[in-house]
Design a protein around this motif. Structure first.
Motif, PDB file in Angstrom:
ATOM      1  N   THR A   1      27.734  -2.660 -16.737  1.00 50.11           N
ATOM      2  CA  THR A   1      27.390  -1.786 -17.865  1.00 50.11           C
ATOM      3  C   THR A   1      26.325  -2.382 -18.784  1.00 50.11           C
ATOM      4  N   GLY A   2      26.133  -3.691 -18.735  1.00 50.87           N
ATOM      5  CA  GLY A   2      25.148  -4.323 -19.612  1.00 50.87           C
ATOM      6  C   GLY A   2      23.805  -4.466 -18.940  1.00 50.87           C
ATOM      7  N   LYS A   3      22.800  -4.771 -19.747  1.00 52.10           N
ATOM      8  CA  LYS A   3      21.454  -4.992 -19.204  1.00 52.10           C
ATOM      9  C   LYS A   3      21.453  -6.189 -18.263  1.00 52.10           C
ATOM     10  N   THR A   4      21.911  -7.305 -18.803  1.00 53.99           N
ATOM     11  CA  THR A   4      21.953  -8.542 -18.031  1.00 53.99           C
ATOM     12  C   THR A   4      22.953  -9.471 -18.684  1.00 53.99           C
TER      13      THR A   4
ATOM     14  N   GLY B   1      29.719 -18.221 -37.047  1.00 52.98           N
ATOM     15  CA  GLY B   1      28.487 -18.989 -36.931  1.00 52.98           C
ATOM     16  C   GLY B   1      27.745 -18.670 -35.647  1.00 52.98           C
ATOM     17  N   ALA B   2      28.498 -18.531 -34.542  1.00 51.83           N
ATOM     18  CA  ALA B   2      27.870 -18.175 -33.268  1.00 51.83           C
ATOM     19  C   ALA B   2      27.263 -16.780 -33.334  1.00 51.83           C
ATOM     20  N   GLY B   3      27.986 -15.845 -33.977  1.00 49.96           N
ATOM     21  CA  GLY B   3      27.452 -14.494 -34.129  1.00 49.96           C
ATOM     22  C   GLY B   3      26.190 -14.466 -34.962  1.00 49.96           C
ATOM     23  N   CYS B   4      26.187 -15.250 -36.039  1.00 53.01           N
ATOM     24  CA  CYS B   4      24.981 -15.332 -36.872  1.00 53.01           C
ATOM     25  C   CYS B   4      23.812 -15.942 -36.102  1.00 53.01           C
ATOM     26  N   ALA B   5      24.115 -16.936 -35.257  1.00 55.66           N
ATOM     27  CA  ALA B   5      23.061 -17.557 -34.454  1.00 55.66           C
ATOM     28  C   ALA B   5      22.411 -16.531 -33.541  1.00 55.66           C
ATOM     29  N   ILE B   6      23.243 -15.674 -32.934  1.00 57.24           N
ATOM     30  CA  ILE B   6      22.715 -14.634 -32.054  1.00 57.24           C
ATOM     31  C   ILE B   6      21.874 -13.639 -32.853  1.00 57.24           C
ATOM     32  N   TYR B   7      22.393 -13.214 -33.996  1.00 54.82           N
ATOM     33  CA  TYR B   7      21.682 -12.235 -34.820  1.00 54.82           C
ATOM     34  C   TYR B   7      20.334 -12.782 -35.286  1.00 54.82           C
ATOM     35  N   PHE B   8      20.328 -13.989 -35.840  1.00 57.89           N
ATOM     36  CA  PHE B   8      19.078 -14.546 -36.367  1.00 57.89           C
ATOM     37  C   PHE B   8      18.103 -14.909 -35.246  1.00 57.89           C
ATOM     38  N   ALA B   9      18.639 -15.204 -34.062  1.00 60.90           N
ATOM     39  CA  ALA B   9      17.741 -15.443 -32.925  1.00 60.90           C
ATOM     40  C   ALA B   9      16.995 -14.162 -32.573  1.00 60.90           C
ATOM     41  N   LYS B  10      17.704 -13.035 -32.567  1.00 59.88           N
ATOM     42  CA  LYS B  10      17.052 -11.753 -32.277  1.00 59.88           C
ATOM     43  C   LYS B  10      16.013 -11.421 -33.340  1.00 59.88           C
TER      44      LYS B  10
ATOM     45  N   GLU C   1      19.517 -11.031 -25.464  1.00 59.31           N
ATOM     46  CA  GLU C   1      19.194  -9.609 -25.423  1.00 59.31           C
ATOM     47  C   GLU C   1      20.314  -8.750 -25.998  1.00 59.31           C
ATOM     48  N   HIS C   2      21.503  -9.321 -26.184  1.00 56.20           N
ATOM     49  CA  HIS C   2      22.636  -8.551 -26.673  1.00 56.20           C
ATOM     50  C   HIS C   2      23.407  -9.394 -27.681  1.00 56.20           C
ATOM     51  N   PRO C   3      23.866  -8.805 -28.786  1.00 58.52           N
ATOM     52  CA  PRO C   3      24.495  -9.604 -29.837  1.00 58.52           C
ATOM     53  C   PRO C   3      25.904 -10.097 -29.520  1.00 58.52           C
ATOM     54  N   ILE C   4      26.581  -9.525 -28.512  1.00 62.81           N
ATOM     55  CA  ILE C   4      27.969  -9.887 -28.232  1.00 62.81           C
ATOM     56  C   ILE C   4      28.146 -10.558 -26.878  1.00 62.81           C
ATOM     57  N   LEU C   5      27.402 -10.103 -25.886  1.00 63.36           N
ATOM     58  CA  LEU C   5      27.611 -10.585 -24.523  1.00 63.36           C
ATOM     59  C   LEU C   5      27.566 -12.106 -24.372  1.00 63.36           C
ATOM     60  N   PRO C   6      26.671 -12.829 -25.038  1.00 63.75           N
ATOM     61  CA  PRO C   6      26.651 -14.282 -24.838  1.00 63.75           C
ATOM     62  C   PRO C   6      27.981 -14.964 -25.141  1.00 63.75           C
ATOM     63  N   VAL C   7      28.678 -14.508 -26.171  1.00 67.97           N
ATOM     64  CA  VAL C   7      29.973 -15.100 -26.509  1.00 67.97           C
ATOM     65  C   VAL C   7      31.034 -14.663 -25.503  1.00 67.97           C
ATOM     66  N   VAL C   8      31.085 -13.357 -25.223  1.00 65.36           N
ATOM     67  CA  VAL C   8      32.129 -12.821 -24.343  1.00 65.36           C
ATOM     68  C   VAL C   8      32.001 -13.371 -22.930  1.00 65.36           C
TER      69      VAL C   8
ATOM     70  N   TYR D   1      23.541 -18.613 -15.880  1.00 72.09           N
ATOM     71  CA  TYR D   1      23.013 -18.490 -17.236  1.00 72.09           C
ATOM     72  C   TYR D   1      23.847 -17.575 -18.127  1.00 72.09           C
ATOM     73  N   SER D   2      25.030 -17.190 -17.647  1.00 70.34           N
ATOM     74  CA  SER D   2      25.926 -16.417 -18.503  1.00 70.34           C
ATOM     75  C   SER D   2      27.031 -17.278 -19.095  1.00 70.34           C
ATOM     76  N   PHE D   3      27.119 -18.561 -18.692  1.00 71.75           N
ATOM     77  CA  PHE D   3      28.219 -19.376 -19.219  1.00 71.75           C
ATOM     78  C   PHE D   3      28.008 -20.884 -19.114  1.00 71.75           C
ATOM     79  N   HIS D   4      27.068 -21.382 -18.302  1.00 75.16           N
ATOM     80  CA  HIS D   4      27.144 -22.789 -17.919  1.00 75.16           C
ATOM     81  C   HIS D   4      26.873 -23.782 -19.043  1.00 75.16           C
TER      82      HIS D   4
END
Length: 369
Positions: A236-239, A168-177, A250-257, A36-39
């Protein structure tokens, strides 16, 4: 026409195994590369590998072709599993029952896709449909005048598009939160955010194929570096897990990275495996059957549970959802194996013969003159 790349077929096989493993709750065994971190971004990346930025599709024909190959099967199997849920209720699996609804059969695939349990992975298919339609009918036409205006600076234009889709991906993460913190949470918003997030990885796939950057990935040193990066993020991250199905990050950057590093790592592994004919043949075969596996993996889990009921280990009432597993810590590999094998057998030995029979029945011999 692009030459067939065995690595891509192997990568598709690895990716669909990760999907089934994630649904079988065995993701902990993949740390730090939890499924669930990349698939899901991996599959949008794979689709983007075959996108042509300079190819213009006839809009109606393109939409109808993709609706036939993507949306028609999801609708058919929504109907099938809606009926299955009615039948298995009589066998005692009452917690898997949902009332039959034409509206859910037709439209739930565009939202949660989980109206009938076994159909919950179908959201990916509809999201892929809209991403493909956007890139084929909108991106290509928007890119054409820009390409003429920036002739000779193709890389700059593509970098601009890449940054736009990354934003766009960053905005998707932000607005999802924001949506989950402040509400309201609606599947219309979730669907739009999913498309915005997925579009970035689709375009990354196109860029990777266009500039052939993936040739550097099947290298042990590169894989070690990617593993260390992912391990550090995990430590170092939560999950590292994120749920693209409902866009809850849960994190604004990790999903992309983690998606980018996970895709790169798995591509490198696939490249190494593809040099071994025996291993690559098996994984490429699994990858070629990825769509049936998406459609029927959860029903395969259910069949394992039916067998366990027959052996007396559990009772039908114990099966409280479509992803239920008995003693997951010991049995997860049985569910994963069933989730891969059963859909392939089901597709090859039942669905395809039925399809051929149906098509033959509709072909009437030409009238003699």
């Amino acid at each position: 026409m692009r030459e067939r790349d065995t690595t891509v077929d192997v990568l598709r096989g690895l990716g669909i195994i990760a999907v089934v493993a994630g649904h079988a709750w065995s993701g902990t065994g993949w740390t730090p590369f939890s499924p669930y971190s990349f698939h899901m971004p991996l599959f949008f990346f794979l689709s983007g590998l075959f996108f042509r930025e300079d190819k213009f599709e006839a809009p109606v024909a393109f939409v109808l072709r993709n609706a036939r190959t993507l949306l028609l099967p999801t609708t058919i199997f929504f109907l099938v599993y809606a009926l299955v849920c009615q039948v298995i209720r009589a066998a005692g699996f009452v917690k898997l029952w949902q009332p039959f609804s034409v509206s859910k059969v037709l439209f739930d695939q565009f939202g949660s896709a989980s109206a009938y349990g076994f159909t919950s992975p179908y959201w990916f298919i509809t999201c892929l449909f809209f991403v493909r339609v956007y890139f084929a009918l909108v991106h290509t036409r928007a890119n054409a005048p820009l390409a003429r205006a920036t002739r000779g600076h193709e890389a700059v234009l593509q970098m601009g598009w890449g940054l736009l889709y990354l934003a766009g991906a960053g905005c998707a993460i932000y607005f999802a939160k924001v949506m989950y913190l402040e509400g309201p949470v609606t599947y219309l918003k979730i669907g739009l955010l999913r498309i915005a997030f997925a579009a970035f990885f689709y375009y990354v796939g196109y860029l990777a194929a266009h500039w052939k950057v993936t040739r550097f990935l099947p290298n042990v040193l590169v894989l070690v570096v990617l593993y260390v990066i992912q391990q550090q993020l995990w430590a170092t991250g939560k999950t590292l897990d994120f749920w693209m199905q409902i866009m809850k990050f849960e994190h604004p950057i990790l999903p992309v990275v983690t998606s980018l590093t996970g895709i790169a790592f798995m591509y490198g592994v696939a490249g190494i495996i593809s040099s071994n004919p025996a291993s690559s043949r098996v994984l490429a075969f699994i990858g070629a059957n990825a769509l049936p596996i998406v459609f029927h993996q959860l029903f395969a889990f259910f069949l394992v549970n039916v067998a366990l009921c027959g052996l007396g280990f559990i009772k039908p009432v114990d099966v409280n959802n479509s992803a239920f597993q008995w003693h997951t810590e010991h049995m997860w590999y049985v569910y994963v194996l069933a989730g891969i094998v059963v859909p392939i057998v089901f597709d090859r030995h039942l669905l395809k013969p039925l399809t051929l029979l149906f098509n033959k029945g509709w072909r009437r011999p030409a009238a003699k003159t």
